[in-house]
Motif scaffolding. Structure first.
Motif, PDB file in Angstrom:
ATOM      1  N   LYS A   2       0.691  -0.872   0.289  1.00 12.92           N
ATOM      2  CA  LYS A   2       0.189  -0.224  -0.090  1.00 12.92           C
ATOM      3  C   LYS A   2       0.840   1.479   0.221  1.00 12.92           C
ATOM      4  N   SER A   3       1.919   1.817   0.674  1.00 14.87           N
ATOM      5  CA  SER A   3       2.875   2.655   0.864  1.00 14.87           C
ATOM      6  C   SER A   3       3.571   2.641  -0.304  1.00 14.87           C
ATOM      7  N   GLN A   4       3.558   1.612  -1.338  1.00 15.02           N
ATOM      8  CA  GLN A   4       4.426   1.899  -2.716  1.00 15.02           C
ATOM      9  C   GLN A   4       3.197   2.654  -3.703  1.00 15.02           C
ATOM     10  N   TYR A   9       1.473   7.141  -6.584  1.00 18.33           N
ATOM     11  CA  TYR A   9       0.741   8.792  -7.058  1.00 18.33           C
ATOM     12  C   TYR A   9       1.329   9.563  -6.564  1.00 18.33           C
ATOM     13  N   LEU A  10       2.703   9.972  -5.156  1.00 18.55           N
ATOM     14  CA  LEU A  10       2.684  10.721  -4.825  1.00 18.55           C
ATOM     15  C   LEU A  10       3.949  11.313  -6.064  1.00 18.55           C
ATOM     16  N   VAL A  11       4.130  10.940  -6.419  1.00 16.03           N
ATOM     17  CA  VAL A  11       5.152  10.810  -7.865  1.00 16.03           C
ATOM     18  C   VAL A  11       4.991  11.582  -8.643  1.00 16.03           C
ATOM     19  N   LEU A  12       4.095  11.322  -9.136  1.00 22.72           N
ATOM     20  CA  LEU A  12       3.098  11.449 -10.210  1.00 22.72           C
ATOM     21  C   LEU A  12       2.497  13.175 -10.590  1.00 22.72           C
ATOM     22  N   ILE A  13       1.582  12.629  -8.890  1.00 18.20           N
ATOM     23  CA  ILE A  13       1.795  14.114  -9.006  1.00 18.20           C
ATOM     24  C   ILE A  13       2.604  15.414  -9.251  1.00 18.20           C
TER      25      ILE A  13
END
Length: 92
Positions: A2-4, A9-13
């Protein structure tokens, strides 16, 4: 696991935000032809207040003196002279 997904997701944003921000140019700065912008504003003021041309001419003459630009309204045209460049706006 889940943390991956959260990290991806944060890197994509972050990537999308950086791409979006890089598309903006510095359009909010004046370009080198500052006299042209003063001439346009002078022209619009004469269109809005045609009976006050003497006051507007004196006001813009003083503004241009502060910026080391020659500008005046001779009754028929607005003439702006800046560093060897001359802008002439026709009579509003």
């Amino acid at each position: 696991m889940k943390s991956q997904f959260i990290l991806l997701y944060l890197v994509l944003i972050l990537f999308i935000t950086l791409v979006f921000l890089s598309k903006f140019d510095n359009n909010y700065y004046y370009k080198n032809n500052f006299g042209y912008y003063i001439g346009q504003d002078f022209y619009v003021k004469l269109l809005l207040y045609p009976n006050e041309s003497f006051i507007i001419n004196n006001t813009y003459y003083n503004i241009c003196l502060e910026e080391n630009i020659i500008c005046y309204y001779n009754g028929t045209n607005i003439v702006i002279m800046e560093n060897g460049t001359e802008y002439i706006f026709k009579n509003p």
